[in-house]
Design a protein around this motif. Structure first.
Motif, PDB file in Angstrom:
ATOM      1  N   THR A  77      50.837  49.252  42.813  1.00  0.00           N
ATOM      2  CA  THR A  77      50.708  49.766  44.178  1.00  0.00           C
ATOM      3  C   THR A  77      49.582  50.799  44.247  1.00  0.00           C
ATOM      4  O   THR A  77      49.421  51.476  45.248  1.00  0.00           O
ATOM      5  CB  THR A  77      52.020  50.419  44.670  1.00  0.00           C
ATOM      6  N   GLY A  78      48.803  50.898  43.169  1.00  0.00           N
ATOM      7  CA  GLY A  78      47.727  51.894  43.114  1.00  0.00           C
ATOM      8  C   GLY A  78      46.341  51.276  43.112  1.00  0.00           C
ATOM      9  O   GLY A  78      45.382  51.912  42.677  1.00  0.00           O
ATOM     10  N   GLY A  79      46.242  50.045  43.584  1.00  0.00           N
ATOM     11  CA  GLY A  79      44.936  49.413  43.699  1.00  0.00           C
ATOM     12  C   GLY A  79      44.368  48.990  42.355  1.00  0.00           C
ATOM     13  O   GLY A  79      44.935  49.250  41.285  1.00  0.00           O
ATOM     14  N   SER A  80      43.202  48.364  42.416  1.00  0.00           N
ATOM     15  CA  SER A  80      42.493  48.029  41.178  1.00  0.00           C
ATOM     16  C   SER A  80      42.104  49.305  40.459  1.00  0.00           C
ATOM     17  O   SER A  80      41.888  49.301  39.245  1.00  0.00           O
ATOM     18  CB  SER A  80      41.236  47.200  41.479  1.00  0.00           C
ATOM     19  N   THR A  81      42.004  50.405  41.194  1.00  0.00           N
ATOM     20  CA  THR A  81      41.725  51.693  40.570  1.00  0.00           C
ATOM     21  C   THR A  81      42.758  51.964  39.479  1.00  0.00           C
ATOM     22  O   THR A  81      42.409  52.266  38.332  1.00  0.00           O
ATOM     23  CB  THR A  81      41.771  52.809  41.645  1.00  0.00           C
ATOM     24  N   HIS A  82      44.035  51.829  39.821  1.00  0.00           N
ATOM     25  CA  HIS A  82      45.083  52.075  38.827  1.00  0.00           C
ATOM     26  C   HIS A  82      45.073  51.012  37.730  1.00  0.00           C
ATOM     27  O   HIS A  82      45.178  51.325  36.534  1.00  0.00           O
ATOM     28  CB  HIS A  82      46.471  52.129  39.495  1.00  0.00           C
ATOM     29  N   ALA A  83      44.922  49.749  38.133  1.00  0.00           N
ATOM     30  CA  ALA A  83      44.973  48.666  37.135  1.00  0.00           C
ATOM     31  C   ALA A  83      43.820  48.811  36.138  1.00  0.00           C
ATOM     32  O   ALA A  83      43.996  48.596  34.931  1.00  0.00           O
ATOM     33  CB  ALA A  83      44.931  47.314  37.840  1.00  0.00           C
ATOM     34  N   ASN A  84      42.642  49.205  36.628  1.00  0.00           N
ATOM     35  CA  ASN A  84      41.506  49.438  35.722  1.00  0.00           C
ATOM     36  C   ASN A  84      41.821  50.574  34.757  1.00  0.00           C
ATOM     37  O   ASN A  84      41.550  50.486  33.561  1.00  0.00           O
ATOM     38  CB  ASN A  84      40.250  49.804  36.528  1.00  0.00           C
ATOM     39  N   GLN A  85      42.388  51.641  35.283  1.00  0.00           N
ATOM     40  CA  GLN A  85      42.727  52.782  34.417  1.00  0.00           C
ATOM     41  C   GLN A  85      43.724  52.361  33.351  1.00  0.00           C
ATOM     42  O   GLN A  85      43.592  52.721  32.180  1.00  0.00           O
ATOM     43  CB  GLN A  85      43.322  53.922  35.239  1.00  0.00           C
TER      44      GLN A  85
ATOM     45  N   VAL B 185      37.692  41.786  32.946  1.00  0.00           N
ATOM     46  CA  VAL B 185      36.911  41.577  34.167  1.00  0.00           C
ATOM     47  C   VAL B 185      37.582  42.271  35.350  1.00  0.00           C
ATOM     48  O   VAL B 185      38.719  41.971  35.709  1.00  0.00           O
ATOM     49  CB  VAL B 185      36.729  40.070  34.459  1.00  0.00           C
ATOM     50  N   ASP B 186      36.839  43.221  35.923  1.00  0.00           N
ATOM     51  CA  ASP B 186      37.263  43.816  37.188  1.00  0.00           C
ATOM     52  C   ASP B 186      36.855  42.819  38.274  1.00  0.00           C
ATOM     53  O   ASP B 186      35.697  42.749  38.665  1.00  0.00           O
ATOM     54  CB  ASP B 186      36.554  45.170  37.369  1.00  0.00           C
ATOM     55  N   ALA B 187      37.831  42.034  38.703  1.00  0.00           N
ATOM     56  CA  ALA B 187      37.588  41.003  39.722  1.00  0.00           C
ATOM     57  C   ALA B 187      38.191  41.478  41.037  1.00  0.00           C
ATOM     58  O   ALA B 187      38.832  40.700  41.757  1.00  0.00           O
ATOM     59  CB  ALA B 187      38.199  39.677  39.279  1.00  0.00           C
ATOM     60  N   ALA B 188      37.990  42.777  41.333  1.00  0.00           N
ATOM     61  CA  ALA B 188      38.597  43.348  42.544  1.00  0.00           C
ATOM     62  C   ALA B 188      38.301  42.480  43.767  1.00  0.00           C
ATOM     63  O   ALA B 188      39.156  42.301  44.630  1.00  0.00           O
ATOM     64  CB  ALA B 188      38.084  44.768  42.757  1.00  0.00           C
ATOM     65  N   TRP B 189      37.084  41.914  43.823  1.00  0.00           N
ATOM     66  CA  TRP B 189      36.676  41.112  44.988  1.00  0.00           C
ATOM     67  C   TRP B 189      36.829  39.615  44.742  1.00  0.00           C
ATOM     68  O   TRP B 189      36.286  38.813  45.512  1.00  0.00           O
ATOM     69  CB  TRP B 189      35.227  41.449  45.368  1.00  0.00           C
ATOM     70  N   GLY B 190      37.540  39.223  43.692  1.00  0.00           N
ATOM     71  CA  GLY B 190      37.600  37.792  43.359  1.00  0.00           C
ATOM     72  C   GLY B 190      39.009  37.236  43.336  1.00  0.00           C
ATOM     73  O   GLY B 190      39.264  36.245  42.656  1.00  0.00           O
TER      74      GLY B 190
ATOM     75  N   VAL C 246      44.674  42.848  45.618  1.00  0.00           N
ATOM     76  CA  VAL C 246      45.265  41.806  46.471  1.00  0.00           C
ATOM     77  C   VAL C 246      44.985  42.113  47.948  1.00  0.00           C
ATOM     78  O   VAL C 246      45.081  41.244  48.813  1.00  0.00           O
ATOM     79  CB  VAL C 246      46.773  41.675  46.149  1.00  0.00           C
ATOM     80  N   HIS C 247      44.596  43.373  48.216  1.00  0.00           N
ATOM     81  CA  HIS C 247      44.314  43.760  49.614  1.00  0.00           C
ATOM     82  C   HIS C 247      42.855  43.530  50.000  1.00  0.00           C
ATOM     83  O   HIS C 247      42.460  43.830  51.117  1.00  0.00           O
ATOM     84  CB  HIS C 247      44.654  45.235  49.828  1.00  0.00           C
ATOM     85  N   LYS C 248      42.036  43.015  49.085  1.00  0.00           N
ATOM     86  CA  LYS C 248      40.627  42.825  49.429  1.00  0.00           C
ATOM     87  C   LYS C 248      40.404  41.408  49.956  1.00  0.00           C
ATOM     88  O   LYS C 248      40.345  41.221  51.163  1.00  0.00           O
ATOM     89  CB  LYS C 248      39.737  43.154  48.229  1.00  0.00           C
TER      90      LYS C 248
ATOM     91  N   PRO D 297      30.923  52.208  50.526  1.00  0.00           N
ATOM     92  CA  PRO D 297      30.803  51.260  49.438  1.00  0.00           C
ATOM     93  C   PRO D 297      29.340  51.128  48.995  1.00  0.00           C
ATOM     94  O   PRO D 297      28.489  51.513  49.765  1.00  0.00           O
ATOM     95  CB  PRO D 297      31.329  49.947  50.052  1.00  0.00           C
ATOM     96  N   PRO D 298      29.125  50.580  47.825  1.00  0.00           N
ATOM     97  CA  PRO D 298      29.999  49.843  46.909  1.00  0.00           C
ATOM     98  C   PRO D 298      30.710  50.707  45.860  1.00  0.00           C
ATOM     99  O   PRO D 298      31.469  50.171  45.071  1.00  0.00           O
ATOM    100  CB  PRO D 298      29.020  48.896  46.204  1.00  0.00           C
ATOM    101  N   GLY D 299      30.507  52.019  45.819  1.00  0.00           N
ATOM    102  CA  GLY D 299      31.227  52.819  44.833  1.00  0.00           C
ATOM    103  C   GLY D 299      30.683  52.668  43.433  1.00  0.00           C
ATOM    104  O   GLY D 299      31.387  52.898  42.445  1.00  0.00           O
TER     105      GLY D 299
END
Ligand SMILES: Cc1ncc(COP(=O)(O)O)c(C=O)c1O
Length: 477
Positions: free
Chosen positions: A85-93, A190-195, A220-222, A431-433
């Motif tokens: 529930t913390g975004g790809s930010t959390h999953a990447n961390q 792979v950070d596939a935040a947009w994929g 999942v929200h992108k 963006p793009p951060g």
């Protein structure tokens, strides 16, 4: 009951909670009855229920989350799946924390999102930067070439971290990179935040696990219709330690995950499983019709197109408008669209990015085209040559380690005196951060002038301690 609900245990648990009688003496404190206290507050919180005591019993007796995560692992062909529930930010961390020990090196693309860089600071890992190849015709980064990775293998990275697709929809030629990394037992994350929509239809590229990568993180929200900040972490156990990932995931995740994001990840998984091919094929067709409709009013190519890149190297759902081809300002196009109540995902001087997803209908694409054509017609002037934006073209010079700079004593220095100083901030147009400067790197006149010009062009520059950019937070001499 809909076939989606039947096949999505967390989504079903969320809906069942609200259909059942309940008298909660548990968190959350609103008890779904805040509207008794204030109507507006209730409108925001009364549809909220958490995992613990909501989608499952407080003691997780039903294992609803585990069941849903197992279904996701099966669909994506992974050994392991977690819902965040913390975004790809959390999953990447979470995944970066599970890779090695402080001082270890990781190879990563300079187009990595800031969440990866902050994860490196947390984990004490040192970056070996890989520069993206830039496409001459369009000026956009097209990913990491296998040769760029092979140049640094002798520095013994413990992992390779890629961002695929990149923010503008381009994708590295992943297969040779994965093979090369695996021949040295280096896992590819792979950070596939947009994929999130990849891999379910012949009309998009495969997802990275299908190409052999070891982990896939997606928001999942992108590109999927999930709740804000919902994300999915998928991993394979051959080169990654799944127990460590689990430990890192729990260390960094909230202990009170909200139910709606979790239920939405499960619902999106079921949607892709039941109707992914049909919905994604429809989306790509809608995007193609939209682009052709708008393009027909102009001579120069104004969108990035699949045909601009090698096969499979561009996300066909991505809508990237090349404002420079029209001699218009992307920021002015954004402002004009805002007056028509249309928001875009990103706009800078040369580029406007529109996010199209499975949730958009043909009518919305038609409405966008009808609003956009007169705006572009009225704003067009002399085309500008293709330029590569600051975010994709910075060559970093490392002064001290990122972690050292992050914890160092710092001082604010006027911008005019900053050339040669070590930045303590990560600064990124958002963006793009993507970091233009990271903690520990040396501020150069190219970077300082580039940031000032990008800000003056109307782009939000994020994370600088002084957002006016008149002063920079630097490491004390
Ligand atoms: C490549 C990339 N990775 C990670 C993130 C963070 O995703 P989230 O907003 O889900 O935390 C973003 C956000 O834009 C991103 O672009």
């Amino acid at each position: 009951m809909s076939s989606l609900r039947v096949s999505a245990p967390l989504l079903d648990a969320y809906l069942s909670y609200f259909e059942s009688n309940r008298t909660p003496f548990t968190i959350p404190g609103h008890k779904q009855r805040a509207s008794r206290l204030d109507h507006d507050l209730g409108s925001v919180v009364d549809s909220d229920t958490p995992l613990y005591g909501g989608l499952d019993e407080i003691k997780l007796t039903n294992q609803t989350l585990k069941k849903a995560e197992a279904l996701a692992a099966t669909l994506w062909g992974a050994d392991y799946a977690r819902f965040s529930t913390g975004g790809s930010t959390h999953a990447n961390q979470a995944i970066v924390l599970a890779l090695g020990k402080p001082g270890d090196k990781v190879a990563l693309s300079r187009t990595a999102h800031r969440s990866i860089l902050s994860a490196l600071v947390l984990a004490g890992l040192e970056p070996i930067w890989l520069a993206p190849e830039i496409d001459e015709a369009t000026g956009v980064p097209i990913g990491i070439n296998v040769k760029e990775f092979e140049k640094i293998i002798d520095q013994k990275p413990i992992a390779l971290l890629l961002t695929e697709p990149g923010y503008l929809g381009t994708i590295s030629d992943l297969s040779p990179i994965v093979k090369s990394a695996h021949s040295h037992s280096i896992p590819v994350i792979v950070d596939a935040a947009w994929g999130g929509h990849f891999g379910f239809s012949d009309s998009t590229p495969q997802h990275c696990l299908q190409i052999g990568a070891d982990a896939l993180i997606t928001s999942v929200h992108k590109t999927l219709p999930g709740y804000s900040a919902s994300a999915l972490l998928l991993a394979q156990g051959e080169l990654l330690n799944l127990d460590r990932i689990e430990q890192s995931f729990e260390t960094t995740h909230t202990t009170s995950p909200a139910g709606a994001p979790l239920a939405s990840i499960d619902g999106c998984r079921a949607l892709l499983q039941l109707r992914g091919d049909e919905l994604i094929t429809q989306l790509i067709s809608n995007v193609n019709i939209f682009k052709a409709k708008v393009q027909s009013h102009f001579d120069a190519p104004i969108f990035l197109n699949t045909s601009d890149f090698a096969p499979g190297r561009f996300d066909p759902a991505k809508i990237v408008l090349r404002a420079n081809q029209l001699g218009a300002s992307g920021v002015d196009i954004e402002k004009a669209l805002q007056s028509a109540f249309i928001r875009v995902e990103m706009a800078d001087r040369d580029t406007v990015v529109f996010l199209a997803t499975l949730a958009d209908s043909k009518e919305e694409f038609d409405a966008l085209a009808d609003a956009l054509v007169p705006i572009l017609t009225s704003l067009q002037s002399t085309p500008r040559p293709t330029a590569t934006s600051l975010s994709w073209s910075v060559v970093p010079t490392v002064g001290i380690s990122m972690r050292e700079a992050y914890f160092a004593e710092t001082e604010m220095v006027p911008a005019k005196d900053c050339v040669g100083r070590i930045s303590a901030d990560l600064i990124a147009p958002y963006p793009p951060g993507v970091a233009v400067i990271a903690p520990g790197e040396i501020l150069t006149s190219t970077i300082l002038d580039g940031l000032a010009a990008t800000k003056a062009a109307g782009v939000r520059i994020a994370y600088a301690t002084d957002s006016s950019l008149l002063r920079y937070r630097t490491v004390k001499n």
